[in-house]
Design a protein around this motif. Structure first.
Motif, mmCIF file in Angstrom:
data_model
loop_
_atom_site.group_PDB
_atom_site.id
_atom_site.type_symbol
_atom_site.label_atom_id
_atom_site.label_comp_id
_atom_site.label_asym_id
_atom_site.label_seq_id
_atom_site.Cartn_x
_atom_site.Cartn_y
_atom_site.Cartn_z
ATOM 1 N N MET A 1 0.861 -1.207 0.000
ATOM 2 C CA MET A 1 0.000 0.000 0.000
ATOM 3 C C MET A 1 0.885 1.240 0.000
ATOM 4 S SD MET A 1 -2.448 -1.458 2.871
ATOM 5 C CE MET A 1 -1.247 -2.643 3.341
ATOM 6 N N PRO A 2 0.614 2.170 -0.813
ATOM 7 C CA PRO A 2 1.469 3.376 -0.848
ATOM 8 C C PRO A 2 1.294 4.186 0.427
ATOM 9 C CG PRO A 2 -0.327 3.558 -2.412
ATOM 10 C CD PRO A 2 -0.425 2.214 -1.815
ATOM 11 N N VAL A 3 2.328 4.777 0.842
ATOM 12 C CA VAL A 3 2.299 5.503 2.098
ATOM 13 C C VAL A 3 1.906 6.941 1.845
ATOM 14 C CG1 VAL A 3 3.620 6.055 4.154
ATOM 15 C CG2 VAL A 3 4.147 4.005 2.854
ATOM 16 N N ARG A 4 0.633 7.118 1.662
ATOM 17 C CA ARG A 4 0.163 8.474 1.358
ATOM 18 C C ARG A 4 -1.293 8.538 1.732
ATOM 19 N NH1 ARG A 4 -1.193 11.535 -2.615
ATOM 20 N NH2 ARG A 4 -1.754 9.819 -3.976
ATOM 21 N N VAL A 5 -1.732 9.688 2.150
ATOM 22 C CA VAL A 5 -3.140 9.811 2.487
ATOM 23 C C VAL A 5 -3.928 10.079 1.228
ATOM 24 C CG1 VAL A 5 -4.811 11.098 3.835
ATOM 25 C CG2 VAL A 5 -2.513 10.755 4.722
ATOM 26 N N ALA A 6 -5.003 9.366 1.078
ATOM 27 C CA ALA A 6 -5.903 9.637 -0.052
ATOM 28 C C ALA A 6 -7.264 9.102 0.325
ATOM 29 C CB ALA A 6 -5.385 8.946 -1.307
ATOM 30 N N GLU A 7 -8.270 9.352 -0.478
ATOM 31 C CA GLU A 7 -9.595 8.812 -0.168
ATOM 32 C C GLU A 7 -9.583 7.308 -0.355
ATOM 33 O OE1 GLU A 7 -11.169 12.771 -2.229
ATOM 34 O OE2 GLU A 7 -11.791 10.872 -3.072
ATOM 35 N N SER A 8 -10.289 6.632 0.501
ATOM 36 C CA SER A 8 -10.349 5.179 0.303
ATOM 37 C C SER A 8 -11.335 4.872 -0.809
ATOM 38 C CB SER A 8 -10.759 4.482 1.599
ATOM 39 O OG SER A 8 -11.959 5.015 2.055
ATOM 40 N N ASP B 1 -8.626 6.336 8.661
ATOM 41 C CA ASP B 1 -7.815 7.522 8.959
ATOM 42 C C ASP B 1 -6.405 7.136 9.388
ATOM 43 O OD1 ASP B 1 -9.243 8.008 12.308
ATOM 44 O OD2 ASP B 1 -8.517 6.244 11.225
ATOM 45 N N CYS B 2 -5.992 5.929 9.030
ATOM 46 C CA CYS B 2 -4.668 5.474 9.463
ATOM 47 C C CYS B 2 -3.547 6.120 8.676
ATOM 48 C CB CYS B 2 -4.572 3.960 9.325
ATOM 49 S SG CYS B 2 -4.695 3.425 7.608
ATOM 50 N N GLY B 3 -3.902 6.888 7.672
ATOM 51 C CA GLY B 3 -2.867 7.557 6.891
ATOM 52 C C GLY B 3 -2.406 6.754 5.706
ATOM 53 N N LEU B 4 -3.065 5.641 5.455
ATOM 54 C CA LEU B 4 -2.693 4.826 4.298
ATOM 55 C C LEU B 4 -3.831 4.838 3.291
ATOM 56 C CD1 LEU B 4 -1.257 1.803 6.264
ATOM 57 C CD2 LEU B 4 0.061 3.546 5.066
ATOM 58 N N THR B 5 -3.474 4.524 2.064
ATOM 59 C CA THR B 5 -4.480 4.521 1.029
ATOM 60 C C THR B 5 -4.556 3.178 0.335
ATOM 61 O OG1 THR B 5 -5.154 5.485 -1.080
ATOM 62 C CG2 THR B 5 -2.813 5.423 -0.611
ATOM 63 N N ILE B 6 -5.741 2.847 -0.153
ATOM 64 C CA ILE B 6 -5.881 1.639 -0.961
ATOM 65 C C ILE B 6 -6.590 2.015 -2.260
ATOM 66 C CG2 ILE B 6 -5.804 -0.077 0.895
ATOM 67 C CD1 ILE B 6 -8.849 -0.010 0.975
ATOM 68 N N TYR C 1 2.192 -2.148 -8.342
ATOM 69 C CA TYR C 1 1.054 -1.366 -7.863
ATOM 70 C C TYR C 1 0.807 -0.183 -8.785
ATOM 71 C CZ TYR C 1 -2.075 0.789 -4.471
ATOM 72 O OH TYR C 1 -3.165 1.316 -3.839
ATOM 73 N N TYR C 2 -0.434 0.035 -9.084
ATOM 74 C CA TYR C 2 -0.803 1.180 -9.924
ATOM 75 C C TYR C 2 -1.771 2.068 -9.159
ATOM 76 C CZ TYR C 2 -3.088 3.953 -13.502
ATOM 77 O OH TYR C 2 -3.608 4.998 -14.218
ATOM 78 N N ASP C 3 -1.380 3.282 -8.987
ATOM 79 C CA ASP C 3 -2.261 4.228 -8.302
ATOM 80 C C ASP C 3 -2.318 5.496 -9.126
ATOM 81 O OD1 ASP C 3 -2.239 5.782 -4.968
ATOM 82 O OD2 ASP C 3 -3.614 5.945 -6.673
ATOM 83 N N PRO C 4 -3.436 5.748 -9.758
ATOM 84 C CA PRO C 4 -3.502 6.928 -10.629
ATOM 85 C C PRO C 4 -3.270 8.226 -9.872
ATOM 86 C CG PRO C 4 -5.678 6.049 -10.221
ATOM 87 C CD PRO C 4 -4.713 5.076 -9.656
#
Lengths: 227, 753
Positions: free
Chosen positions: A1-8, A159-164, A183-186
């Protein structure tokens, strides 16, 4: 999982999945209960990270090209405990799913770019470019291609600070059960100027897993049957 | 229904009527009959009372006398009264039989059905206009009798019976033709009878009745459905210029203004479609049927009750139909009906079963149920008074939980574990076996759990109950209890496994493995397979109580003939073979133990099986036994080689199944890494007092797994000295991975070295 905050991301619609163990699996190493362990490497312009990952297959419905399981990430920075997610997989079988994703903001170009990272994909490239691989008979190919998408966090809050938000392009080797994924995350593209063109760079996030035999000498298999 | 319960009143009136029935005067009799008819019509209580007073045999007697008194040739006024008596007595008897099982029994006991048939419907009577009333009354009464399951079976195989039936069908009177159709609907059960009726040409007449009165239409629809039900042969013969006409006729009737007719027409089409799927494939007609049945649910009466059962038979096992039904909001509509509350048990059962069918294959339906909170109503139904409703609720839960995705959502969502588990566990103790089995089905899905639901189930005493049920005399219950236990143990934590095993005990497991029912054996083996998986110390379970479980597994493998059992058994052995050295050796012992009259190990049979799953399982066992990391593997490899197993595996190098082929490839690579030979020791005769030397002198065998480069003939001159110690060199592994030498040395006296 990328270490970045984003919407789930919202869970995707998956067609019927009841796990019947009666039809033979494509590969006995890709069956319910099987565990895999390895690492996910996150490498981008700013930093390099690696954390240990354990995956377990929990559901398998070959008829619908469906797979699911859990993914546990250990020693993740920004997280106190291992982070567990539940993911669902699409098996590229030319019947239920093709090499073209057709959703999750992945374009056919993105698809080809990621699939070609797998050496085992090379012999299939021309057919895939022609028709998405619909005419391919993959039943005797010793590699299984899948897309894995994490659906929700099992043991932590959103809200753990990770994104999926993204998904994995996965290649599974039937002979030794090893798994490679990208992993591909647009959302995690970096735009920058290069030779006066605006272009983007995707961080490189590779998943490498091996079949785990959890302290045993050899491979052990268990099963369940949903009625 | 009138609530007159005062039997005193009834007795007085009743006795009065009965008294007058015995009168010698026909007028009095007739009047009494009419009064009796009016008393009992639509009144169950009165029917029962009069039944107890012996009314039925009395009326049957009157009918018998009247029939004897009839002279068909004679058509004068005297016969008027006799005819009326016949009409009224037939009507009374028919009324007793109408929707009242005790009445039917009494009527049949009195032989009244035969009386009516002989009295009203035989020979010339139906042809005579003056007897139309008699014929009609008789037909109406018999029809009521034939609506009951207790009615006698009509023997279509008798030629005169078939002729009589045809004459009934061809009669102009709607009651008479309706009777003919009722007889078909009631008595036609076997495919032979269906064919006989079809060949006799009844369909043509039935089709024309579709255009008749309401009674004729309904009766005809039921009969047509009966003739076609589950009989693809008859349906396929239904090809011809008439087919399209009949089908389109019935399709039209689906829109009829009467609800019951709409239901019967739908049922008829469903029967045809299920028997022969090439008919009625059009999406339009499929959608029409679905919508029709969903609308019929609105009917407050019996039609509405039965509509959901018809809906189930339309969509059961058919993913395409379920999808269509989902698209027209089938789940929502069924849910709306569930919400109404205070449902008649039959209706409740039907809707639950319809939901079960909707959710049997499609994830979208299950998700919809979850989001609509259908489950709460279904769980409430688990405590219903009617066992059919409880059973249907369990089936609904089973269907809905038939997906890992759903089970995960259950865990992730707000639906509490205990809300489902508690009422289900309670049903394991239900008085009805069918409910127990249905509850077991739902439980076995729900316990496949990767969170805490499993522990909730155990905490509530679920394991004790399951183990108890696994000892049931009823094999279906044993089987389903084992299924639930197997799923419960899948990937269970150590503590959970321990609790389950302590409850089960080794001796019970061993006996279940040898159960008389093959499917029970299969599940017991699958349970053990899961039991010994997981942490390596789990393997010890199979050795409990002197290894009775392992012995049972080995025994079953040697005698079994069903692939499913063999597969599970092989995986048990394969799993145990991933343990310590002693575990692997124990597996070897089981595999190399020969069955009676069998020259070879059972595993060879499995390696040659037509079933690729079995071949895979067998190869895995071999792989695990010869795992490179284990010190004893080379020795085991030699034994497997001696038993002919290794060469069988080598022959599978081009297996048609990819999975098998890949495992064999790995196995061969593993074998080659042990390219060993045995070493001979030759002892000098001087060392003959050595305890091993005598046998060694005779023992000059060379066994090699790899290829030999050199063989020593002990009598030849190659020997430098018989005291020498010979060693064969191995042919090096072509891939040059490693070369290894394994020496098997016997006790050698120091001076001979």
């Amino acid at each position: 999982m990328p270490v970045r905050v984003a919407e789930s991301s919202a869970p995707s619609q998956v067609s019927g999945a009841h796990s019947e163990e009666s039809s033979p699996p494509i590969c006995s190493l890709l069956t319910v209960g099987q565990a895999f362990s390895g690492t996910q490497n996150v490498s981008n312009l700013q930093k390099e990270e690696a954390w240990r990952v354990n995956v377990r297959i929990q559901g398998c419905d070959l008829e619908h090209g469906y797979l699911c399981g859990t993914m546990e990430a250990l020693n993740v920075p920004m997280a106190d405990t291992p982070v567990v997610t539940f993911w669902e997989g699409e098996i590229v079988d030319a019947k239920n799913y093709t090499f073209y994703t057709g959703k999750w903001e992945a374009t056919p170009e993105d698809d080809i770019r990621h699939w070609t990272k797998f050496p085992s994909f090379a012999p299939l490239l021309s057919r895939v470019e022609a028709d998405g691989g619909k005419s391919l008979d993959l039943s005797n190919y010793p590699y299984i291609f899948m897309r894995w998408k994490e659906q929700y966090f099992v043991n932590v809050g959103t809200d753990c600070g990770l994104t999926i938000a993204g998904f994995y392009y996965v290649c599974f080797s039937c002979s030794d059960g090893s798994i490679n994924g990208f992993y591909y995350d647009p959302n995690s593209r970096y735009f920058f100027a290069c030779n006066s063109f605006l272009t983007y760079y995707c961080p490189f996030q590779k998943l490498e897993l091996k079949c785990a035999n959890e302290g045993r000498s050899g491979f052990s298999f268990s099963s369940y049957e949903l009625q | 229904m009138p609530t007159t319960t005062a039997s005193a009143v009834c007795t007085t009136v009743g006795n009065n009527i009965l008294l007058r029935l015995t009168s010698g005067e026909r007028d009095v009799k007739l009047k009494a009959l009419r009064e009796l008819k009016n008393q009992i019509i639509g009144n169950r209580t009165k029917k029962l009372s009069f039944l107890k007073l012996g009314a039925v045999p009395a009326v049957a007697g009157i009918l018998s006398d009247a029939v004897s008194a009839v002279d068909v040739a004679d058509n004068d006024e005297n016969d008027r009264i006799v005819k009326d008596i016949i009409v009224q007595s037939a009507a009374v008897l028919g009324s007793f039989a109408c929707g009242f099982e005790a009445g039917v029994r009494a009527v049949l006991d009195a032989g009244a059905d035969i009386l009516i048939q002989r009295g009203c419907l035989v020979e010339e009577m139906p042809l005579l206009k003056s007897y139309m009333e008699v014929v009609d009354a008789g037909a109406r009464s018999l029809k009521m009798i034939y609506q009951s399951k207790m009615a006698p079976k009509y023997d279509f195989l008798q030629e005169e019976n078939m002729e009589f039936l045809l004459s009934l069908l061809n009669n102009e009177s709607e009651n008479v033709s309706g009777l003919g159709a009722s007889i078909i609907s009631h008595s036609c059960k076997t495919s032979l009878e269906q064919k006989l009726l079809f060949d006799a040409g009844v369909l043509k007449r039935l089709t024309s009745l579709l255009g008749g009165s309401l009674i004729q239409r309904d009766a005809s629809l039921e009969s047509i459905a009966t003739i076609f039900k589950n009989n693809p042969e008859v349906v396929s013969q239904f090809v011809g210029p008439d087919t399209g006409r009949t089908l389109s006729c019935i399709i039209e009737i689906v829109k009829d203004r009467f609800a019951r007719t709409r239901l019967l027409a739908s049922l008829c089409l469903i029967v045809i479609r299920n028997a022969s799927p090439c008919y009625l494939q059009d999406v339009g007609i499929k959608t029409k049927l679905i919508n029709n049945l969903l609308e019929l649910l609105d009917d407050p009466g019996r039609v509405g009750d039965e509509a959901s059962f018809a809906f189930s038979s339309l969509i059961a096992e058919k993913e395409d139909m379920q999808k269509l039904a989902f698209e027209v909001n089938g789940v929502d509509k069924l849910y709306n009906h569930l919400q109404k509350g205070s449902l008649h048990p039959r209706r409740f059962e039907g809707i639950l079963l319809a939901l079960a069918d909707m959710c049997s294959k499609l994830e979208c339906c299950r998700s919809r149920c979850l989001s609509l909170q259908v489950l709460k109503l279904v769980v409430d139904a688990l405590a219903h008074d009617s066992s059919d409703v409880r059973s249907a609720a369990c089936m609904c839960l089973r269907s809905v939980s038939r997906s890992i995705k759903f089970i995960q959502n259950l865990s992730a969502g707000s639906f509490m574990n205990e809300t489902i588990v508690i009422p289900l566990v309670r049903l394991l103790d239900d008085t009805s076996t069918a409910v127990q089995v249905a509850a077991l089905g739902a439980i076995s899905n729900i316990v496949v759990d990767f969170t805490t639901r499993r522990s909730t189930f155990i905490r509530l005493g679920g394991v004790k109950l399951l183990v108890q049920l696994s000892k049931s005399m009823d094999s279906t219950i044993r089987l389903n209890a084992l299924r639930a236990l197997r799923n419960l143990i899948f990937l269970a934590e150590d503590k959970c496994k321990e609790e389950i095993f302590m409850e089960l005990t080794a001796s019970l497991l061993a006996s279940l493995i040898c159960d008389p029912e093959p499917s029970v054996q299969e599940q017991a083996l699958a349970l053990v397979r899961n039991l010994v998986d997981g942490r390596i110390n789990s393997v010890e379970y199979i050795f409990a109580e002197d290894g009775i479980i392992l012995d049972a597994v080995g025994r079953q493998l040697r005698i079994a003939s069903k692939a499913e059992i063999e597969i599970q058994g092989m995986y048990v052995l394969g799993n145990v073979a991933t343990g310590k050295e002693s575990h692997k050796e124990a597996v070897m012992d089981q595999l190399l133990l020969r069955a009676e009259n069998k020259a070879q190990s059972c595993i060879i049979k499995f390696l040659q099986s037509n079933d690729s799953r079995l071949r895979t399982a067998a190869v895995w066992a071999v792989l695990n036994l010869t795992c490179s990391s284990s010190p004893g593997s080379s020795g085991r490899l030699v034994k497997l080689h001696d038993a002919g197993i290794v060469s069988h595996v080598k022959n599978m190098v081009n297996d048609p199944c990819l999975d098998v082929k890949l495992r064999v490839k790995t196995a061969l690579e593993q074998f080659n890494s042990f390219d060993d030979s045995l070493i001979l020791c030759i002892f000098s005769p001087a060392a003959s007092n050595n305890k091993a030397s005598t046998s060694c002198l005779q023992f000059l065998t060379v066994r090699a797994v790899g290829e030999l480069s050199h063989v020593v003939d002990p009598s030849s001159k190659e020997e430098e000295s018989i005291a020498n110690y010979f060693r064969f060199s191995m042919k090096k592994n072509k891939k040059k991975k490693s070369t290894r030498t394994v020496k098997f040395c016997f006790d050698v006296p120091a001076d001979s070295l």
